[in-house]
Write a protein that holds these residues in place. Structure first.
Motif, short mmCIF file in Angstrom:
data_model
loop_
_atom_site.label_atom_id
_atom_site.label_comp_id
_atom_site.label_asym_id
_atom_site.label_seq_id
_atom_site.Cartn_x
_atom_site.Cartn_y
_atom_site.Cartn_z
N TRP A 175 0.82 -1.21 0.00
CA TRP A 175 0.00 0.00 0.00
C TRP A 175 0.85 1.26 0.00
N ARG A 178 0.94 4.53 -2.29
CA ARG A 178 -0.17 4.44 -3.22
C ARG A 178 -1.37 5.24 -2.69
N ARG A 188 -3.30 8.91 0.97
CA ARG A 188 -2.03 8.37 0.50
C ARG A 188 -1.40 7.60 1.64
N MET A 244 -7.45 0.67 -4.06
CA MET A 244 -6.10 1.17 -4.27
C MET A 244 -5.86 1.30 -5.77
N GLU A 245 -5.19 2.37 -6.16
CA GLU A 245 -4.85 2.55 -7.56
C GLU A 245 -3.94 1.39 -8.00
#
Length: 246
Positions: A175, A178, A188, A244-245
């Protein structure tokens, strides 16, 4: 972007199981069904604190590390009004009488700060830690409970969000750096939370068990939970997906 495009852009990590707000630093907090997220974090989170005027910076805060009994006082916000309930059920206000009640527990002179109105836009003014939001997962809690060999109360870790993770094989380390989306807010993931003696205090009995901190140090390098900063304010609710991207 439609739902199909959203799914292509982002991966679901899990779902928000709990939202916890701590209006007063080191006092017990409150569970919320939903909460506004401001640039500094959850609205009303850690906007009050006790501190030592003779110290500067982070060392100035007086916390449950100094006074474990603070964890037995419960703080709640309703319509931006703070209410505090003592261990014996008395209703208290944020005033010098409260400081005087806690003063016998420490040699440090207790002073009080409040940033509730107006709510500051600079997170440095708040009594926050390394970043605005602290997240832990049910999976990490279960793993640590197995490592420790004792029942583990999540309240020891004072997380704002507890996430029930999907079985996607992603580790929390993935994570870091990200962008996470929850409700219509974005965060973030900045880094891990390095734990201290706070987690050794049982939130009910107030007894200390140093073996938990030793285990977190030995097995996890003191890291437990993820700190996140706010990228986009919004509103979050229990049951929201955490994405999450890619």
């Amino acid at each position: 972007m439609g739902d199909e495009g959203f799914k292509l852009e982002k991966m679901r990590l899990g779902v928000v199981d709990e939202i916890n707000r701590f209006p007063v630093k080191s006092l017990a907090g409150e569970k919320l069904d939903s909460c506004s997220v401001e640039s500094c974090g959850l609205k009303g989170d850690r906007v009050y604190a006790f501190y030592d005027e003779s110290k500067t910076g982070w060392d100035s805060f007086i916390t449950a590390r100094d006074i474990p009994a603070m964890l037995a006082y419960e703080a709640k916000l309703s319509n931006e009004q703070l209410s505090i309930t003592s261990p014996d059920g008395r209703s208290l206000s944020w005033d010098h009488a409260l400081a005087e009640e806690l003063q016998p527990f420490t040699k440090r002179k207790i002073s009080m700060s409040a940033y509730q109105a107006p709510h500051p836009e600079d997170a440095k003014l708040l009594s926050v830690d390394a970043a605005s939001i602290l997240i832990i997962t049910d999976d990490s809690l279960r793993k640590l409970e197995r490592l420790w060999g004792k029942e583990l109360d999540q309240r020891r870790f004072r997380a704002n969000l507890i996430v029930t993770v999907d079985d996607n094989g992603l580790k929390e380390s993935e994570w870091i750096g990200r962008t996470l989306s929850v409700g219509d807010a974005e965060f973030r993931a900045e880094g891990f939370c390095e734990r201290c003696s706070m987690i050794t205090i049982d939130p009910d009995s107030l007894e200390r068990d140093p073996s938990l901190l030793r285990k977190v140090n030995e097995e996890l390098g003191l890291n437990f939970g993820v700190y996140a900063s706010v990228v986009k304010p919004g509103r979050i609710s229990v049951g929201d997906g955490v994405f999450m991207e890619r």
